[in-house]
Scaffold this motif. Structure first.
Motif, PDB file in Angstrom:
ATOM      1  N   PRO A   1      -4.861   9.265   3.332  1.00 33.15           N
ATOM      2  CA  PRO A   1      -5.382   8.168   2.488  1.00 33.15           C
ATOM      3  C   PRO A   1      -6.185   8.668   1.295  1.00 33.15           C
ATOM      4  O   PRO A   1      -6.094   8.106   0.206  1.00 33.15           O
ATOM      5  CB  PRO A   1      -6.260   7.372   3.458  1.00 33.15           C
ATOM      6  N   GLY A   2      -6.985   9.725   1.492  1.00 31.43           N
ATOM      7  CA  GLY A   2      -7.739  10.267   0.375  1.00 31.43           C
ATOM      8  C   GLY A   2      -6.855  10.954  -0.647  1.00 31.43           C
ATOM      9  O   GLY A   2      -7.097  10.874  -1.857  1.00 31.43           O
ATOM     10  N   LEU A   3      -5.812  11.621  -0.170  1.00 28.84           N
ATOM     11  CA  LEU A   3      -4.887  12.283  -1.084  1.00 28.84           C
ATOM     12  C   LEU A   3      -4.085  11.279  -1.897  1.00 28.84           C
ATOM     13  O   LEU A   3      -3.558  11.619  -2.962  1.00 28.84           O
ATOM     14  CB  LEU A   3      -3.926  13.182  -0.293  1.00 28.84           C
ATOM     15  N   ALA A   4      -3.985  10.049  -1.396  1.00 28.87           N
ATOM     16  CA  ALA A   4      -3.258   9.015  -2.145  1.00 28.87           C
ATOM     17  C   ALA A   4      -3.925   8.750  -3.489  1.00 28.87           C
ATOM     18  O   ALA A   4      -3.241   8.443  -4.477  1.00 28.87           O
ATOM     19  CB  ALA A   4      -3.188   7.729  -1.324  1.00 28.87           C
ATOM     20  N   ALA A   5      -5.255   8.867  -3.550  1.00 25.50           N
ATOM     21  CA  ALA A   5      -5.952   8.674  -4.824  1.00 25.50           C
ATOM     22  C   ALA A   5      -5.528   9.734  -5.826  1.00 25.50           C
ATOM     23  O   ALA A   5      -5.285   9.436  -7.005  1.00 25.50           O
ATOM     24  CB  ALA A   5      -7.462   8.719  -4.605  1.00 25.50           C
ATOM     25  N   GLY A   6      -5.416  10.983  -5.364  1.00 22.52           N
ATOM     26  CA  GLY A   6      -4.939  12.044  -6.242  1.00 22.52           C
ATOM     27  C   GLY A   6      -3.504  11.836  -6.666  1.00 22.52           C
ATOM     28  O   GLY A   6      -3.130  12.151  -7.798  1.00 22.52           O
ATOM     29  N   ALA A   7      -2.681  11.295  -5.754  1.00 25.54           N
ATOM     30  CA  ALA A   7      -1.280  11.044  -6.082  1.00 25.54           C
ATOM     31  C   ALA A   7      -1.165   9.972  -7.165  1.00 25.54           C
ATOM     32  O   ALA A   7      -0.346  10.085  -8.085  1.00 25.54           O
ATOM     33  CB  ALA A   7      -0.519  10.617  -4.828  1.00 25.54           C
ATOM     34  N   ILE A   8      -1.973   8.930  -7.067  1.00 24.70           N
ATOM     35  CA  ILE A   8      -1.944   7.876  -8.082  1.00 24.70           C
ATOM     36  C   ILE A   8      -2.346   8.431  -9.436  1.00 24.70           C
ATOM     37  O   ILE A   8      -1.702   8.156 -10.466  1.00 24.70           O
ATOM     38  CB  ILE A   8      -2.875   6.715  -7.676  1.00 24.70           C
ATOM     39  N   TYR A   9      -3.415   9.221  -9.452  1.00 18.62           N
ATOM     40  CA  TYR A   9      -3.856   9.792 -10.725  1.00 18.62           C
ATOM     41  C   TYR A   9      -2.784  10.708 -11.308  1.00 18.62           C
ATOM     42  O   TYR A   9      -2.505  10.670 -12.518  1.00 18.62           O
ATOM     43  CB  TYR A   9      -5.152  10.569 -10.536  1.00 18.62           C
ATOM     44  N   SER A  10      -2.174  11.532 -10.472  1.00 17.71           N
ATOM     45  CA  SER A  10      -1.145  12.458 -10.944  1.00 17.71           C
ATOM     46  C   SER A  10       0.052  11.699 -11.503  1.00 17.71           C
ATOM     47  O   SER A  10       0.621  12.081 -12.532  1.00 17.71           O
ATOM     48  CB  SER A  10      -0.709  13.378  -9.796  1.00 17.71           C
ATOM     49  N   PHE A  11       0.438  10.616 -10.849  1.00 14.40           N
ATOM     50  CA  PHE A  11       1.566   9.807 -11.324  1.00 14.40           C
ATOM     51  C   PHE A  11       1.246   9.180 -12.678  1.00 14.40           C
ATOM     52  O   PHE A  11       2.076   9.209 -13.603  1.00 14.40           O
ATOM     53  CB  PHE A  11       1.894   8.724 -10.300  1.00 14.40           C
ATOM     54  N   LEU A  12       0.053   8.598 -12.796  1.00 17.82           N
ATOM     55  CA  LEU A  12      -0.327   7.977 -14.060  1.00 17.82           C
ATOM     56  C   LEU A  12      -0.392   8.992 -15.187  1.00 17.82           C
ATOM     57  O   LEU A  12       0.049   8.726 -16.314  1.00 17.82           O
ATOM     58  CB  LEU A  12      -1.685   7.282 -13.907  1.00 17.82           C
ATOM     59  N   LEU A  13      -0.946  10.156 -14.894  1.00 21.91           N
ATOM     60  CA  LEU A  13      -1.053  11.190 -15.922  1.00 21.91           C
ATOM     61  C   LEU A  13       0.327  11.610 -16.412  1.00 21.91           C
ATOM     62  O   LEU A  13       0.564  11.726 -17.615  1.00 21.91           O
ATOM     63  CB  LEU A  13      -1.819  12.388 -15.361  1.00 21.91           C
TER      64      LEU A  13
ATOM     65  N   SER B   1       4.894  -0.521 -18.075  1.00 26.66           N
ATOM     66  CA  SER B   1       3.797  -0.642 -17.110  1.00 26.66           C
ATOM     67  C   SER B   1       4.277  -1.005 -15.708  1.00 26.66           C
ATOM     68  O   SER B   1       3.566  -0.748 -14.729  1.00 26.66           O
ATOM     69  CB  SER B   1       2.794  -1.696 -17.590  1.00 26.66           C
ATOM     70  N   ILE B   2       5.455  -1.587 -15.590  1.00 26.45           N
ATOM     71  CA  ILE B   2       5.918  -2.081 -14.288  1.00 26.45           C
ATOM     72  C   ILE B   2       6.037  -0.969 -13.245  1.00 26.45           C
ATOM     73  O   ILE B   2       5.540  -1.123 -12.114  1.00 26.45           O
ATOM     74  CB  ILE B   2       7.250  -2.837 -14.459  1.00 26.45           C
TER      75      ILE B   2
ATOM     76  N   THR C   1       1.445   2.090  -7.738  1.00 27.38           N
ATOM     77  CA  THR C   1       0.048   1.937  -7.316  1.00 27.38           C
ATOM     78  C   THR C   1      -0.061   1.042  -6.099  1.00 27.38           C
ATOM     79  O   THR C   1      -0.801   1.348  -5.157  1.00 27.38           O
ATOM     80  CB  THR C   1      -0.786   1.354  -8.473  1.00 27.38           C
ATOM     81  N   PHE C   2       0.698  -0.051  -6.074  1.00 27.98           N
ATOM     82  CA  PHE C   2       0.644  -0.941  -4.924  1.00 27.98           C
ATOM     83  C   PHE C   2       1.235  -0.286  -3.675  1.00 27.98           C
ATOM     84  O   PHE C   2       0.756  -0.506  -2.558  1.00 27.98           O
ATOM     85  CB  PHE C   2       1.386  -2.242  -5.234  1.00 27.98           C
TER      86      PHE C   2
ATOM     87  N   GLN D   1      -1.403   2.281  -2.593  1.00 34.82           N
ATOM     88  CA  GLN D   1      -2.711   1.704  -2.337  1.00 34.82           C
ATOM     89  C   GLN D   1      -2.887   1.297  -0.884  1.00 34.82           C
ATOM     90  O   GLN D   1      -4.001   1.355  -0.351  1.00 34.82           O
ATOM     91  CB  GLN D   1      -2.921   0.486  -3.245  1.00 34.82           C
ATOM     92  N   LYS D   2      -1.821   0.911  -0.205  1.00 35.99           N
ATOM     93  CA  LYS D   2      -1.960   0.486   1.183  1.00 35.99           C
ATOM     94  C   LYS D   2      -2.435   1.628   2.072  1.00 35.99           C
ATOM     95  O   LYS D   2      -3.140   1.407   3.062  1.00 35.99           O
ATOM     96  CB  LYS D   2      -0.633  -0.073   1.703  1.00 35.99           C
ATOM     97  N   TYR D   3      -2.067   2.867   1.720  1.00 35.12           N
ATOM     98  CA  TYR D   3      -2.554   4.009   2.486  1.00 35.12           C
ATOM     99  C   TYR D   3      -4.040   4.219   2.247  1.00 35.12           C
ATOM    100  O   TYR D   3      -4.785   4.595   3.153  1.00 35.12           O
ATOM    101  CB  TYR D   3      -1.782   5.267   2.103  1.00 35.12           C
ATOM    102  N   MET D   4      -4.516   3.979   1.024  1.00 35.36           N
ATOM    103  CA  MET D   4      -5.938   4.092   0.742  1.00 35.36           C
ATOM    104  C   MET D   4      -6.723   3.029   1.498  1.00 35.36           C
ATOM    105  O   MET D   4      -7.779   3.296   2.071  1.00 35.36           O
ATOM    106  CB  MET D   4      -6.181   3.957  -0.761  1.00 35.36           C
ATOM    107  N   ILE D   5      -6.217   1.801   1.525  1.00 32.18           N
ATOM    108  CA  ILE D   5      -6.887   0.723   2.248  1.00 32.18           C
ATOM    109  C   ILE D   5      -6.901   1.012   3.745  1.00 32.18           C
ATOM    110  O   ILE D   5      -7.911   0.809   4.425  1.00 32.18           O
ATOM    111  CB  ILE D   5      -6.191  -0.617   1.959  1.00 32.18           C
ATOM    112  N   ALA D   6      -5.771   1.526   4.274  1.00 32.16           N
ATOM    113  CA  ALA D   6      -5.714   1.867   5.692  1.00 32.16           C
ATOM    114  C   ALA D   6      -6.737   2.942   6.027  1.00 32.16           C
ATOM    115  O   ALA D   6      -7.402   2.908   7.066  1.00 32.16           O
ATOM    116  CB  ALA D   6      -4.313   2.334   6.072  1.00 32.16           C
ATOM    117  N   GLY D   7      -6.898   3.911   5.147  1.00 27.69           N
ATOM    118  CA  GLY D   7      -7.873   4.975   5.379  1.00 27.69           C
ATOM    119  C   GLY D   7      -9.296   4.456   5.376  1.00 27.69           C
ATOM    120  O   GLY D   7     -10.123   4.863   6.192  1.00 27.69           O
TER     121      GLY D   7
END
Length: 282
Positions: A198-210, A258-259, A265-266, A269-275
């Motif tokens: 779940p914590g690594l999901a935050a890094g994955a989101i940032y990496s994808f956006l970048l 943006s889609i 992200t959605f 995000q469920k993995y972050m919420i689960a964590g």
């Protein structure tokens, strides 16, 4: 009770204001993307309406029917997913080592890793693009070359985020597994990594956006490529350079680009919420 009600009113106002600040730009883009000509070219005769006189989807049909948009979008998606994969594969073991093993100079090493982001991207794009365009790496597919270049940007953040995640996981879990006869790699793979996911999901989101939004490396690496496919930021640049797009065109492209980011992200995000829920229960 009056104090409690006043607090609730204040929080409600702040919540409504936050929602408005997030949704209002999206509403403006969507409004212009479906506007007919009379709704945004007024000639000063009347104010721009809050909703189009005759909403139309012609601009969406144009871009969704453009094969270049789909091929370039698919290339950007592959680059972003490869960047996430490479960054996590390389950065997660490095972060685990920094979090678990003690050695001299560890703080300075972490500083050097983060110092990579102290320099502007334009200062490193020339040597990086030269390596990929003038060496034996030239024959690699564009998605591989660009994703590896994007790893240079995302790895420091992935390592920094993952290290903080691993430091919150008790060492006792690994020690118990080692006492039972498992190897450290097995304990990392089957015990530590699922907890840290779940914590690594935050890094994955940032990496994808970048990677999805990055332009400089993508532009220079594909400049000498024989392929006509380019990432979406480069494709949008070619469109903006070839003609003067109107508000309808810009808004439509902005929403379409943006889609995939919103969907990714959605999904993550469920993995972050689960964590967070698991941490609250513990």
């Amino acid at each position: 009770m009056k104090k409690i009600n006043a607090d609730k009113i204040v929080w409600l106002i702040l919540l409504i204001l936050s929602i408005f600040l997030v949704l209002f730009p999206i509403y403006i883009m969507f409004k212009y993307s479906i506007s007919d000509r009379r709704s945004w070219i007024t000639g000063g005769e009347y104010p721009v309406p809050w909703w189009p006189f005759k909403p139309t989807l012609e601009m969406y049909k144009y871009y969704l029917g453009d094969k270049r948009f789909w091929s370039n979008g698919w290339l950007s998606l592959k680059i972003a997913l490869l960047t996430v994969s490479f960054s996590l594969i390389l950065g997660t073991p490095a972060a685990y080592s920094l979090a678990r093993f003690k050695f001299n100079g560890k703080a300075f090493l972490l500083f050097l890793i983060l110092a990579i982001r102290f320099y502007p991207d334009i200062s490193s794009v020339i040597p990086v693009s030269y390596i990929f365009n003038k060496s034996f790496l030239y024959n690699l597919p564009n998605e591989i070359k660009i994703s590896l270049a994007h790893c240079l940007l995302s790895l420091p953040y992935i390592i920094f985020i993952a290290q903080g995640v691993f430091e919150t996981i008790p060492v006792d879990l690994e020690e118990q597994a080692l006492i039972l006869g498992t190897s450290r790699f097995y304990a990392f793979l089957r015990i530590v990594l699922p907890i840290a996911a779940p914590g690594l999901a935050a890094g994955a989101i940032y990496s994808f956006l970048l990677s999805w939004n990055e332009f400089v490396f993508s532009y220079f690496i594909t400049a000498t490529s024989v392929s006509s496919e380019v990432p979406l930021p480069v494709y949008l640049k070619t469109l903006l350079g070839s003609f003067s797009p109107n508000l309808v065109s810009i808004s439509t492209l902005s929403l379409l680009v943006s889609i995939p980011v919103i969907i990714f992200t959605f999904i993550v995000q469920k993995y972050m919420i689960a964590g967070m829920i698991k941490g609250a229960v513990k």
